[in-house]
Design an enzyme around this catalytic site. Structure first.
Site, mmCIF file in Angstrom:
data_model
loop_
_atom_site.group_PDB
_atom_site.id
_atom_site.type_symbol
_atom_site.label_atom_id
_atom_site.label_comp_id
_atom_site.label_asym_id
_atom_site.label_seq_id
_atom_site.Cartn_x
_atom_site.Cartn_y
_atom_site.Cartn_z
ATOM 1 N N HIS A 57 7.708 -0.511 -7.162
ATOM 2 C CA HIS A 57 7.290 -1.702 -5.887
ATOM 3 C C HIS A 57 7.347 -2.529 -7.419
ATOM 4 C CE1 HIS A 57 5.040 -3.369 -2.552
ATOM 5 N NE2 HIS A 57 4.992 -4.230 -3.450
ATOM 6 N N HIS A 59 7.796 -6.729 -7.731
ATOM 7 C CA HIS A 59 8.601 -9.338 -6.997
ATOM 8 C C HIS A 59 8.870 -9.338 -8.480
ATOM 9 C CE1 HIS A 59 6.623 -8.074 -2.812
ATOM 10 N NE2 HIS A 59 6.171 -7.650 -3.460
HETATM 11 FE FE FE2 Z 1 4.251 -6.450 -2.351
#
Ligand code: FE2
Length: 438
Positions: A57, A59
């Protein structure tokens, strides 16, 4: 002639004095005392050798942007989203690509072999998608990058977001994302989950949603996510990321919810560093911890991975691509202090996220890809305790990053001159059959 031979490694499962033979990018033997010539030899000398760290996970379109165009003053998730909205029109695809490539360098140096990154599709230009698809191809030889089409501002709430998400999938983004708790209402959140799961089923894709990243105990989109997973036969292919509202839910409701999640084969992906930083911001005291119910999910047989989520971006000012930092925080917040639980926290940043991402050839068995990390630690618990130095990072049988041992020189008369932190631990294991004591 082997390409690479590792001698006298300790493996995460506790096997000791193990050699690992690598040829043509694969592991061809894992056994004690392998007698063979090799072009390169790593003398592990009892150190831990692990499959690579996996961050399921992240970004990457926002990473390393800290301070642009300003700092997050309140420290909340919502100001982070607003700040990201200010940055999006300012940054170019080339800037995103440059930052992402720099982050990949950092990640590789820290022994990360695979990253699942969300990429915002609430931008009609899809420049983040364009940039990260290019990065995925550029780093493919040394890092597996999997991309999630992530409608940051809500797939129903943001104009054009659904069309953009479909376009991103058509361009080659791997996984369907979502953010039901950010839609305008609970009902629209539920509807977004239904629509997105249907798209994933029709296209044969995995799903990974930011789900219930909230302290609101009534944020229950994970229930709908489990239901839709079962409806579409997506068991084992759907992940609920964050799931922080579960921390605040009523115990009776959770006693029904967790078995439903297990039935649906849902994976859970808390992000300990970010969750402990962002959640509980509306509390006075006591302040809630921002982590989902990891021990209970784990006990129900649900695959739980710990993710990093953010490094130096609108939501989080710190971070260094260190999955051992992530495991360390997850361990503390979850009070996972039993030795078996601490060792499990190492799995939560290696084998478990590898399973969540569906990585093939992952592991330290014959036939697996020759990808691994040599750490300055004797076992997984010590690796977490020390956030151990990555001495060698190996990809397909080749060393792609190396670092010297973390050793200090003491200048104290009568005391040892050389200080290796891995030497400063009692070696007797309390649970061992030898009956040693701590
Ligand atoms: Fe996130």
């Amino acid at each position: 002639m082997l390409d690479l031979l590792v001698r006298r490694a300790t493996l995460p499962d506790g096997r000791r004095e193990i050699d690992i033979a690598c040829l043509d990018g694969r592991i061809v033997e894992v056994a004690p005392g392998i007698e063979a010539e090799a072009r390169e030899v790593i003398e592990a000398g009892g150190d831990l050798v692990s499959p690579p760290f996996v961050d399921a996970h992240f970004h990457m379109d926002a990473t390393l942007s800290l301070g642009r165009p300003r700092m997050n003053v309140s420290g909340t998730l919502l100001e982070g989203i607003a700040l990201w909205g200010e940055l999006k029109p300012l940054q170019t695809a080339d800037e995103i690509r440059t930052r992402a490539l720099a982050y990949c360098d950092l990640a590789v140096s820290q022994g990360i072999g695979a990253i699942r990154s969300h990429v915002d599709v609430c931008d009609d230009t899809l420049k983040g998608v364009e940039a990260l698809l290019a990065v995925r191809a550029e780093v493919a030889d040394y890092l597996d990058l999997q991309l999630v089409a992530f409608p940051q501002d809500g797939v129903l709430r943001a104009p054009g977001a659904m069309d953009n998400l479909i376009r991103a999938l058509d361009m080659g983004v791997d996984v369907v994302g979502g953010i039901p708790h950010f839609e305008r209402s609970m009902e629209e959140g539920h509807e977004s989950v239904r629509l997105l799961c249907r798209i994933a089923a029709e296209r044969g894709l995995m799903v990974d949603m930011h789900c219930d990243e909230s302290d609101d105990p009534m944020s229950r989109h994970v229930e709908v996510l489990a239901r839709e997973t079962l409806r579409h036969g997506l068991q084992g292919r759907v992940t609920g990321s964050h799931l922080t509202s579960m921390h605040s839910m009523d115990n009776y409701y959770v006693s029904k919810l967790i078995p439903l999640m297990a039935e649906a084969g849902l994976h859970a992906l808390p992000n300990p560093l970010i969750n402990i930083m962002l959640q509980g911001r509306h509390d006075t005291y006591p302040k809630r911890r921002g982590q989902t119910r990891v021990p209970e999910l784990k006990a129900a047989g649900i695959t739980v991975g710990f993710g990093q989520d953010c490094v130096m971006d609108p939501w989080y000012s710190l971070g260094r691509a260190c999955m051992l930092d992530v495991a360390h925080m997850g361990l503390h917040v979850g009070q996972l202090s039993a030795r078996a639980d601490m060792a499990w926290c190492f799995e939560a940043v290696t084998a478990n996220p590898a399973r969540i991402m569906g990585l093939e050839g992952y592991g330290l068995e014959r036939g697996c890809r020759a990808d691994f990390v040599h750490l300055q630690a004797r076992d997984p618990i010590e690796a977490i305790r020390l956030r151990a130095r990555r001495l060698h990072v190996v990809r397909e049988g080749k060393v792609i990053a190396r670092a010297g041992r973390d050793v200090a020189t003491l200048c104290l008369p009568g005391r040892p001159e050389r200080l290796d932190p891995a030497d400063y631990a009692p070696r007797a294991e309390p649970e061992s059959s030898e009956g040693g004591s701590a």
